[in-house]
Design a protein around this motif. Sequence first.
Motif, PDB file in Angstrom:
ATOM      1  N   ILE A   1       0.840  -1.197   0.000  1.00 52.73           N
ATOM      2  CA  ILE A   1       0.000   0.000   0.000  1.00 52.73           C
ATOM      3  C   ILE A   1       0.879   1.252   0.000  1.00 52.73           C
ATOM      4  O   ILE A   1       0.662   2.189  -0.789  1.00 52.73           O
ATOM      5  CB  ILE A   1      -0.941   0.001   1.219  1.00 52.73           C
ATOM      6  N   ASN A   2       1.887   1.267   0.854  1.00 54.64           N
ATOM      7  CA  ASN A   2       2.766   2.427   0.946  1.00 54.64           C
ATOM      8  C   ASN A   2       3.545   2.649  -0.350  1.00 54.64           C
ATOM      9  O   ASN A   2       3.806   3.800  -0.743  1.00 54.64           O
ATOM     10  CB  ASN A   2       3.734   2.268   2.117  1.00 54.64           C
ATOM     11  N   TYR A   3       3.914   1.555  -1.016  1.00 54.69           N
ATOM     12  CA  TYR A   3       4.637   1.664  -2.292  1.00 54.69           C
ATOM     13  C   TYR A   3       3.786   2.402  -3.330  1.00 54.69           C
ATOM     14  O   TYR A   3       4.243   3.359  -3.968  1.00 54.69           O
ATOM     15  CB  TYR A   3       5.002   0.256  -2.780  1.00 54.69           C
ATOM     16  N   PHE A   4       2.545   1.961  -3.483  1.00 56.83           N
ATOM     17  CA  PHE A   4       1.681   2.605  -4.474  1.00 56.83           C
ATOM     18  C   PHE A   4       1.206   3.977  -4.004  1.00 56.83           C
ATOM     19  O   PHE A   4       0.991   4.881  -4.825  1.00 56.83           O
ATOM     20  CB  PHE A   4       0.497   1.702  -4.807  1.00 56.83           C
ATOM     21  N   ALA A   5       1.030   4.143  -2.698  1.00 49.72           N
ATOM     22  CA  ALA A   5       0.638   5.454  -2.186  1.00 49.72           C
ATOM     23  C   ALA A   5       1.672   6.501  -2.562  1.00 49.72           C
ATOM     24  O   ALA A   5       1.320   7.635  -2.946  1.00 49.72           O
ATOM     25  CB  ALA A   5       0.450   5.385  -0.676  1.00 49.72           C
ATOM     26  N   ALA A   6       2.958   6.172  -2.461  1.00 52.41           N
ATOM     27  CA  ALA A   6       4.017   7.117  -2.823  1.00 52.41           C
ATOM     28  C   ALA A   6       3.941   7.473  -4.306  1.00 52.41           C
ATOM     29  O   ALA A   6       4.139   8.641  -4.689  1.00 52.41           O
ATOM     30  CB  ALA A   6       5.382   6.526  -2.476  1.00 52.41           C
ATOM     31  N   LEU A   7       3.645   6.479  -5.149  1.00 54.88           N
ATOM     32  CA  LEU A   7       3.530   6.746  -6.582  1.00 54.88           C
ATOM     33  C   LEU A   7       2.319   7.628  -6.885  1.00 54.88           C
ATOM     34  O   LEU A   7       2.392   8.541  -7.713  1.00 54.88           O
ATOM     35  CB  LEU A   7       3.430   5.420  -7.345  1.00 54.88           C
ATOM     36  N   LEU A   8       1.198   7.363  -6.218  1.00 50.44           N
ATOM     37  CA  LEU A   8       0.005   8.171  -6.452  1.00 50.44           C
ATOM     38  C   LEU A   8       0.197   9.609  -5.973  1.00 50.44           C
ATOM     39  O   LEU A   8      -0.335  10.551  -6.575  1.00 50.44           O
ATOM     40  CB  LEU A   8      -1.198   7.533  -5.763  1.00 50.44           C
ATOM     41  N   ARG A   9       0.945   9.788  -4.886  1.00 49.63           N
ATOM     42  CA  ARG A   9       1.238  11.150  -4.434  1.00 49.63           C
ATOM     43  C   ARG A   9       2.148  11.876  -5.416  1.00 49.63           C
ATOM     44  O   ARG A   9       1.959  13.067  -5.699  1.00 49.63           O
ATOM     45  CB  ARG A   9       1.901  11.120  -3.053  1.00 49.63           C
ATOM     46  N   LYS A  10       3.125  11.169  -5.943  1.00 50.78           N
ATOM     47  CA  LYS A  10       4.077  11.789  -6.861  1.00 50.78           C
ATOM     48  C   LYS A  10       3.458  12.053  -8.224  1.00 50.78           C
ATOM     49  O   LYS A  10       3.817  13.028  -8.904  1.00 50.78           O
ATOM     50  CB  LYS A  10       5.310  10.886  -7.004  1.00 50.78           C
ATOM     51  N   TYR A  11       2.527  11.176  -8.633  1.00 53.31           N
ATOM     52  CA  TYR A  11       1.892  11.304  -9.950  1.00 53.31           C
ATOM     53  C   TYR A  11       0.376  11.378  -9.768  1.00 53.31           C
ATOM     54  O   TYR A  11      -0.359  10.456 -10.155  1.00 53.31           O
ATOM     55  CB  TYR A  11       2.284  10.127 -10.842  1.00 53.31           C
ATOM     56  N   PRO A  12      -0.138  12.459  -9.198  1.00 52.95           N
ATOM     57  CA  PRO A  12      -1.577  12.526  -8.881  1.00 52.95           C
ATOM     58  C   PRO A  12      -2.464  12.480 -10.115  1.00 52.95           C
ATOM     59  O   PRO A  12      -3.640  12.103 -10.012  1.00 52.95           O
ATOM     60  CB  PRO A  12      -1.709  13.867  -8.141  1.00 52.95           C
ATOM     61  N   GLU A  13      -1.911  12.829 -11.283  1.00 56.01           N
ATOM     62  CA  GLU A  13      -2.713  12.774 -12.508  1.00 56.01           C
ATOM     63  C   GLU A  13      -3.017  11.349 -12.943  1.00 56.01           C
ATOM     64  O   GLU A  13      -3.828  11.143 -13.848  1.00 56.01           O
ATOM     65  CB  GLU A  13      -1.999  13.522 -13.641  1.00 56.01           C
ATOM     66  N   ARG A  14      -2.428  10.364 -12.297  1.00 55.08           N
ATOM     67  CA  ARG A  14      -2.725   8.959 -12.599  1.00 55.08           C
ATOM     68  C   ARG A  14      -3.832   8.409 -11.702  1.00 55.08           C
ATOM     69  O   ARG A  14      -4.269   7.279 -11.887  1.00 55.08           O
ATOM     70  CB  ARG A  14      -1.469   8.082 -12.404  1.00 55.08           C
ATOM     71  N   GLN A  15      -4.292   9.176 -10.722  1.00 57.10           N
ATOM     72  CA  GLN A  15      -5.243   8.672  -9.732  1.00 57.10           C
ATOM     73  C   GLN A  15      -6.652   8.525 -10.302  1.00 57.10           C
ATOM     74  O   GLN A  15      -7.087   9.296 -11.160  1.00 57.10           O
ATOM     75  CB  GLN A  15      -5.317   9.615  -8.533  1.00 57.10           C
ATOM     76  N   VAL A  16      -7.373   7.525  -9.768  1.00 52.31           N
ATOM     77  CA  VAL A  16      -8.825   7.436  -9.907  1.00 52.31           C
ATOM     78  C   VAL A  16      -9.416   7.723  -8.528  1.00 52.31           C
ATOM     79  O   VAL A  16      -9.157   6.987  -7.574  1.00 52.31           O
ATOM     80  CB  VAL A  16      -9.273   6.048 -10.406  1.00 52.31           C
ATOM     81  N   ILE A  17     -10.166   8.803  -8.421  1.00 55.61           N
ATOM     82  CA  ILE A  17     -10.785   9.186  -7.160  1.00 55.61           C
ATOM     83  C   ILE A  17     -12.211   8.648  -7.145  1.00 55.61           C
ATOM     84  O   ILE A  17     -13.030   8.994  -8.011  1.00 55.61           O
ATOM     85  CB  ILE A  17     -10.811  10.722  -6.987  1.00 55.61           C
ATOM     86  N   TYR A  18     -12.504   7.803  -6.176  1.00 49.88           N
ATOM     87  CA  TYR A  18     -13.847   7.221  -6.058  1.00 49.88           C
ATOM     88  C   TYR A  18     -14.297   7.347  -4.614  1.00 49.88           C
ATOM     89  O   TYR A  18     -13.546   6.999  -3.704  1.00 49.88           O
ATOM     90  CB  TYR A  18     -13.832   5.763  -6.505  1.00 49.88           C
ATOM     91  N   GLN A  19     -15.499   7.873  -4.438  1.00 49.37           N
ATOM     92  CA  GLN A  19     -16.037   8.116  -3.103  1.00 49.37           C
ATOM     93  C   GLN A  19     -15.073   8.970  -2.274  1.00 49.37           C
ATOM     94  O   GLN A  19     -14.878   8.776  -1.081  1.00 49.37           O
ATOM     95  CB  GLN A  19     -16.361   6.783  -2.409  1.00 49.37           C
ATOM     96  N   GLY A  20     -14.448   9.929  -2.968  1.00 48.20           N
ATOM     97  CA  GLY A  20     -13.640  10.939  -2.315  1.00 48.20           C
ATOM     98  C   GLY A  20     -12.194  10.592  -2.060  1.00 48.20           C
ATOM     99  O   GLY A  20     -11.447  11.429  -1.537  1.00 48.20           O
ATOM    100  N   LYS A  21     -11.754   9.369  -2.447  1.00 46.65           N
ATOM    101  CA  LYS A  21     -10.384   8.951  -2.142  1.00 46.65           C
ATOM    102  C   LYS A  21      -9.784   8.198  -3.324  1.00 46.65           C
ATOM    103  O   LYS A  21     -10.528   7.560  -4.094  1.00 46.65           O
ATOM    104  CB  LYS A  21     -10.365   8.050  -0.900  1.00 46.65           C
TER     105      LYS A  21
END
Length: 428
Positions: free
Chosen positions: A185-205
Amino acid sequence: MQKFASRSIVLTLLCSATPAFCQGIDAHSQSDGPLVVDENSHIVVMEYEAWFGPNAVTFQTSAAMPLLQSADMQRVGGGCDSADPAVIKQHVAWMESLGIDTVIADLTNNVSCIFNSEQFVEKYVPNCTPSFRTYNQNIRDNTGNLFPAWTRLGTPLKLIPQLGGIDQNVMFPDVDGKPALEKEINYFAALLRKYPERQVIYQGKPLMLIFLGAAQDPDSADNPLWFHIRQFLKHHPEIDSKYNFKMIAGYLDSQPDLWLNPGAPDGPVEVNPRYGFWSWVDRLNTSCTLPLCPYYPSYNQAGSRVENFTASIATAGQNGWGCPASPSDPLPYCPDDALRFGEDDFYSTFNAFMKYARQLDPIFLIIHQFNEFVPPDEGWNANTDDDIEPANLWGAGALEVVSEQIRLYHQEAGTSSVPLGAGDNERE
């Protein structure tokens, strides 16, 4: 749809007929932020594996060979390298052209072997040899590389991390007190923070999936792994408050104890909201007569909308693709398989799934799948392989079929009033 055998002929025809498939994505629009999904969305998701490379998964045991080839794969029998920039660029161009919104970045196997200490591995993961560990960490690196590589390409495609909840040892604490699943989880969390344009936000997160495999114990009193994981997240609000975790499992079609209504089905089955599992793959065979037949795919409900439904190119029966052989038929299909091709090389199975997709109108439609290629999930010919990436056994045919079906899906999104069960095996 005709099957093709020649890689050079297929690529020539594909590029001539549909230039967007082969031009890359230099002119494509820039990604401008996360994809925000709500109850009015119709998101198409492609299952994707960045597993391949000369020091990771190879194609030596595969029946099909991708048409894309990487120079560094030739010494291991050919194929494409998931870290090859040219391969990454072409995959992105193909998936954009299909009408995909986001991709599942799959890192579900051997999670403790990848993320935990040598002391932990020696005690709990005896098959995690140094070479096997390196092999799986290369898959991790390939998967993580998608985030910067896709960002450099400027694609609007997003990435949903898929974590491994298959093995009990992912919840055993390592020497630092953290289980492997938390480290992933922490591995991917760091990537999502660094590359927020790759995120899918669902139900606010930002959304992450946790893959559970198949055959889930429905009784939480047994403390099955899915329940253990949920309890862990519940007691770690510093994680759970930041990310939206959905659990995804295989073959919910054959697990009536997980359904809202466990009786004999006559159409798609709703997963009990107590579990809320999303489907990784389901069978669809309405004519088979074996135990657990007929097979109808599953879905789950979120308020007034179906939340998830998964459509497949082909699906194996209860005993896999192949059943006991005879002298006259050394490679027989199982009677409950659902094969890629029907009459005249028509994509019968995918057509049937997509009829249900248009009827159910889910928030997340998952397509199974782009490029797994390897046994045991894939068999010995095109009919027993559910991949979409252009390959020698089916040419570019799957791209054309999937693109057209996604177009029809979007065209009818939010408008279907067809009753479930109507004409699921009819040919369009």
